[in-house]
Each structure stands twice: as structure tokens, then as C-alpha cells.
Write a protein that holds these residues in place. Structure first.
Motif, PDB file in Angstrom:
ATOM      1  N   ARG A 282       3.963   0.992  -3.391  1.00 53.33           N
ATOM      2  CA  ARG A 282       5.856   0.180  -3.897  1.00 53.33           C
ATOM      3  C   ARG A 282       5.873  -0.777  -3.147  1.00 53.33           C
ATOM      4  O   ARG A 282       6.232  -1.389  -2.813  1.00 53.33           O
ATOM      5  CB  ARG A 282       6.559   1.241  -4.679  1.00 53.33           C
ATOM      6  CG  ARG A 282       8.078   0.447  -5.683  1.00 53.33           C
ATOM      7  CD  ARG A 282       8.636   1.327  -5.803  1.00 53.33           C
ATOM      8  NE  ARG A 282      10.144   0.228  -6.266  1.00 53.33           N
ATOM      9  CZ  ARG A 282      10.536  -0.133  -7.735  1.00 53.33           C
ATOM     10  NH1 ARG A 282       9.735  -0.330  -8.235  1.00 53.33           N
ATOM     11  NH2 ARG A 282      11.986  -0.973  -7.620  1.00 53.33           N
ATOM     12  N   LEU A 283       6.014   0.434  -1.843  1.00 50.72           N
ATOM     13  CA  LEU A 283       6.367   0.192  -0.474  1.00 50.72           C
ATOM     14  C   LEU A 283       5.205   0.142   0.741  1.00 50.72           C
ATOM     15  O   LEU A 283       4.876   1.010   0.704  1.00 50.72           O
ATOM     16  CB  LEU A 283       7.423   1.004  -0.284  1.00 50.72           C
ATOM     17  CG  LEU A 283       9.078   0.883  -1.277  1.00 50.72           C
ATOM     18  CD1 LEU A 283      10.924   1.240  -0.347  1.00 50.72           C
ATOM     19  CD2 LEU A 283       9.678  -1.294  -0.867  1.00 50.72           C
ATOM     20  N   ALA A 284       5.301  -0.815   1.670  1.00 54.23           N
ATOM     21  CA  ALA A 284       4.385  -0.065   2.147  1.00 54.23           C
ATOM     22  C   ALA A 284       5.617  -0.517   3.376  1.00 54.23           C
ATOM     23  O   ALA A 284       5.647  -1.485   4.251  1.00 54.23           O
ATOM     24  CB  ALA A 284       3.229  -1.854   2.269  1.00 54.23           C
ATOM     25  N   TRP A 285       5.012   0.530   4.610  1.00 53.89           N
ATOM     26  CA  TRP A 285       5.512   0.561   5.908  1.00 53.89           C
ATOM     27  C   TRP A 285       4.708   0.170   7.114  1.00 53.89           C
ATOM     28  O   TRP A 285       3.391   0.878   6.554  1.00 53.89           O
ATOM     29  CB  TRP A 285       6.138   1.721   5.784  1.00 53.89           C
ATOM     30  CG  TRP A 285       6.823   1.664   5.098  1.00 53.89           C
ATOM     31  CD1 TRP A 285       7.260   2.382   3.802  1.00 53.89           C
ATOM     32  CD2 TRP A 285       8.613   1.373   4.785  1.00 53.89           C
ATOM     33  NE1 TRP A 285       8.889   2.033   2.999  1.00 53.89           N
ATOM     34  CE2 TRP A 285      10.046   1.768   4.258  1.00 53.89           C
ATOM     35  CE3 TRP A 285       9.465   1.204   6.498  1.00 53.89           C
ATOM     36  CZ2 TRP A 285      10.996   1.524   4.016  1.00 53.89           C
ATOM     37  CZ3 TRP A 285      10.734   1.145   6.631  1.00 53.89           C
ATOM     38  CH2 TRP A 285      11.774   1.350   5.949  1.00 53.89           C
ATOM     39  N   THR A 286       4.751  -0.263   7.879  1.00 53.10           N
ATOM     40  CA  THR A 286       4.163  -0.028   9.036  1.00 53.10           C
ATOM     41  C   THR A 286       5.395   0.860  10.518  1.00 53.10           C
ATOM     42  O   THR A 286       6.564  -0.453  10.922  1.00 53.10           O
ATOM     43  CB  THR A 286       4.402  -1.854   9.556  1.00 53.10           C
ATOM     44  OG1 THR A 286       2.627  -1.847   8.980  1.00 53.10           O
ATOM     45  CG2 THR A 286       3.342  -1.363  11.349  1.00 53.10           C
ATOM     46  N   ARG A 287       4.436   1.446  10.824  1.00 48.15           N
ATOM     47  CA  ARG A 287       5.915   2.147  12.022  1.00 48.15           C
ATOM     48  C   ARG A 287       5.023   1.850  13.537  1.00 48.15           C
ATOM     49  O   ARG A 287       3.549   2.681  12.888  1.00 48.15           O
ATOM     50  CB  ARG A 287       5.841   3.680  11.808  1.00 48.15           C
ATOM     51  CG  ARG A 287       7.324   4.114  13.264  1.00 48.15           C
ATOM     52  CD  ARG A 287       7.118   5.726  12.908  1.00 48.15           C
ATOM     53  NE  ARG A 287       7.997   5.978  14.209  1.00 48.15           N
ATOM     54  CZ  ARG A 287       7.576   6.516  15.039  1.00 48.15           C
ATOM     55  NH1 ARG A 287       6.664   6.615  15.459  1.00 48.15           N
ATOM     56  NH2 ARG A 287       8.874   6.941  15.775  1.00 48.15           N
ATOM     57  N   THR A 288       5.435   1.640  14.614  1.00 45.15           N
ATOM     58  CA  THR A 288       4.828   1.121  15.822  1.00 45.15           C
ATOM     59  C   THR A 288       5.339   2.140  16.801  1.00 45.15           C
ATOM     60  O   THR A 288       6.417   1.604  17.311  1.00 45.15           O
ATOM     61  CB  THR A 288       4.157  -0.120  16.653  1.00 45.15           C
ATOM     62  OG1 THR A 288       5.234  -0.746  16.054  1.00 45.15           O
ATOM     63  CG2 THR A 288       3.437  -1.226  14.984  1.00 45.15           C
TER      64      THR A 288
END
Length: 368
Positions: free
Chosen positions: A164-170
Motif C-alpha cells: 500500500r505504501l512504499a518507503w525509501t530511507r537513505t
């Protein structure tokens, strides 16, 4: 590693490891995170058509005298194919194989594996390690994370989606950035437009699926066949499309081509199950990214430097210790934001453009 191939023109196209606009490749510090497989592949002429994943295939006969080579791309460029018709047909077969691999990841059985990355830049090599968990089964759920140390700091990339929600954390040199894609809406928008593709938009946002999708779009493709450690592999060889090259050249406004922007890619795909795990057929094993040919600096005096140009490997991404797993609960893929002081970037609009999802405001409001 030697690749035998059907069409041998140089491949084209950069691949990105995150939800970002075209010329914003993910980097650890100053290091591009593109990916490649760097060992030699020894193999045979490619099949006329790529075997359908899950179909019985015959492994290649080992080459008794494989040529020596620095990397797969060097071998893949040795002989050039002839005939535009053959080139188009091979492009279609290679693209079809990429589709099969994405389908295997998105809709196949759940698995996890370890990942290892080597990035070469500025005369040095930086190593990274991480994990990849793909639920498959049409859920859109996955987790991909990798961590690198460049000698002065630690850098991390994390991608996670619950469908449902796709996250990217860098996190690069202590600087954290967040982005999100409302993949559930992308699927709903596709349904509103009466699209019922087996591979839904949510399945091509982030992780190896998006990497493969980018390769398919940005590169001219051809097929090769190879082996590694006695295991038969199919190899998709890609050369950056001229249209894509022109776009990037325009973006850098005539400056020198970005040194860490790859123009060639090789994707090695397991043709058979791992005999120890009885699993893994159709999964990517290694991805290599290479630069444009670079003239050798140690060319003998008087020798034509143009004949000594070689592609340099930029990045190698390896998937290993692949094993089947039971699908974890959905809570395992919910992103817990511990950086509440950081504003995230919603990149859903870019993916609406990518998948050509155009619906009315009323229809979108109904989804919310």
C-alpha cells in the motif's frame, strides 16, 4: 566470466536503486549504487528463444577453451551481430525474459537472500552488505536494505513496502532523507482504467523489480548464456539507448559524461534451481554495471589507444544464500518512521507518469 550472446552491440542504460527521478542515482557518499556481477561466466551460444521460467531447459555444454577476460562485458562485445531483424527479435526475447523475472519476483514464491555490493570509484573499491526479502504472491510486499562503509562513514539504503505504501530511507554521511510512494493508489488507478495486468504498478516500485524495469526501458537488450560455479545462467546484456544517452547529455549541458553513470549492464538469471536448496530458478543472481570504454593509460608508445579501450566495472550486485521462506505477516513490512522531524517527499506523481495513470479527481478522492 564469459558470456556468449546472440546480438553483440554495446548495451545501454543506467539502473537506479531507489524511487528517484532519472538522473538522481542513489549514492553512498560520493559512490553510485549501481550494480553488476564481476566474475567470469563461461558459456555457450544463447538459445534462439529464452526458455520460459519454470520450463525444462537443457544446460549449456561447457566451453573447453573459454577466452580470458577482465569482465563479462568485455567478452560480450567481441562479436557483433548483423541484421536489424535479428536485433529486433533478440531485443524482444530479452525484454520478455526481463518480464518473466519481474513476474517471478512479484507473483512467485516468497524467498529471502543476502546481498553484497562492490562499487568501484576514484581508484578504490567500496563494499556493502545487506538483505532482501520478497513475499511475491501478488502482495507487493518486500524489504531491501544495504549498508556500506567508505572508510570515513556508514551509509544506508532501506526500501520497504507493504503493498500500500512504499518507503525509501537513505542515510548518507549522517544526512537522512525519506520518500514515499502510494502504491496502493497506483493499483487502484490502474483498476479504474480497467487494466488487469498480471504485474501491477505496485510491484515495479522499488527494489530489484524497479531496477529490472528500468533496464528494460533504458537499454537496448540482447541475450547471452553462461555459467557460474557450474550453474547455468541466462544473461541479459544491455547497452544504453541512444535516446536515453541524448537526454542525459542534455541534462549535463554538454559537460563530460558522468563517470559513475553506467552505459552497459549485464543481468545473470538462474536457469535452474540451486541443487542444494531445490529453489531459485528464474531469480536474478548478479547484476553488473559498466562505464563507457576508457582508453588504457598504460598503452605502449605508438600503439593506437582506440584499440585498448575497455569498459570499467562501476558496480556489482550479488544475490546469494537464496532460500524459500514462509510469507511473514504484513506488519513486517510496515515502515516505522523514527525520523519524525524530517519531511518526506511524496513521489507518487512521478509513478503516475511512469505508468500513465490518469484519472479524474473524483475517482481519486473515492479511493481516499
Amino acid at each position: 566470466m564469459k558470456i556468449d550472446r546472440h546480438d553483440r552491440d554495446q548495451p545501454k542504460g543506467p539502473v537506479k536503486l531507489r524511487f528517484t527521478p532519472p538522473l538522481r542515482p542513489f549514492a553512498f557518499g560520493c559512490v553510485l549504487v549501481a550494480v553488476f556481477f564481476g566474475q567470469r561466466l563461461g558459456g555457450q551460444p544463447p538459445p534462439a528463444d529464452p526458455p520460459t521460467i519454470g520450463q525444462t531447459t537443457h544446460p549449456p555444454t561447457p566451453d573447453p577453451n573459454p577466452p580470458r577476460a577482465e569482465n563479462a562485458a568485455e567478452n560480450a562485445a567481441e562479436n557483433t551481430g548483423d541484421g536489424a531483424a535479428d536485433s529486433v527479435a533478440d531485443q524482444q526475447r530479452a525484454a520478455a525474459l526481463i518480464d518473466q523475472v519481474i513476474d517471478r519476483l512479484a507473483n512467485g514464491a516468497a524467498f529471502d537472500c543476502k546481498i553484497r555490493q562492490r562499487v568501484r570509484t576514484a581508484g578504490r573499491e567500496v563494499l556493502g552488505v545487506g538483505t532482501y526479502l520478497q513475499v511475491g504472491g501478488g502482495t507487493g510486499q518486500f524489504s531491501f536494505q544495504i549498508e556500506m562503509h567508505d572508510g570515513t562513514g556508514k551509509h544506508r539504503l532501506q526500501q520497504i513496502s507493504d503493498g500500500r505504501l512504499a518507503w525509501t530511507r537513505t542515510e548518507i554521511a549522517g544526512v537522512v532523507s525519506l520518500s514515499r510512494v502510494d502504491v496502493g493508489w497506483l493499483d487502484e488507478g490502474a483498476r479504474t482504467l480497467r487494466r488487469n495486468d498480471r504485474i501491477k504498478p505496485s510491484m515495479m516500485v522499488g527494489g530489484p523489480c524497479e531496477m529490472l524495469d528500468s533496464i528494460r526501458r533504458d537499454f537496448d537488450l540482447k541475450l547471452g548464456k553462461s555459467s557460474l560455479a557450474g550453474r547455468s545462467l541466462l544473461v541479459v546484456i544491455g547497452t544504453l539507448k541512444q535516446s536515453r544517452r541524448d537526454e542525459i547529455t542534455a541534462m549535463v549541458n554538454g559537460a563530460e559524461w558522468p563517470a559513475l553513470f553506467p552505459t552497459r549492464v549485464n543481468v545473470a538469471i538462474a536457469q535452474d534451481d540451486d541443487p542444494e536448496m531445490n529453489f531459485g530458478k528464474g531469480l536474478p543472481i548478479r547484476i553488473e554495471y559498466f562505464s563507457d570504454p576508457i582508453a588504457a593509460s598504460d598503452a605502449p608508445q605508438g600503439e593506437l589507444r582506440s584499440t585498448l579501450k575497455k569498459r570499467q566495472m562501476i558496480s556489482l550486485l550479488e544475490f546469494y544464500s537464496i532460500r524459500p521462506v514462509a510469507p511473514p505477516p504484513i506488519q513486517r513490512f510496515r515502515f516505522e518512521n523514527q525520523d519524525t522531524e524530517i519531511d518526506f517527499v511524496n513521489e507518487t506523481g512521478r509513478y503516475e507518469d511512469r505508468f500513465n495513470i490518469r484519472v479524474s479527481a473524483k475517482e481519486r478522492e473515492r479511493y481516499r
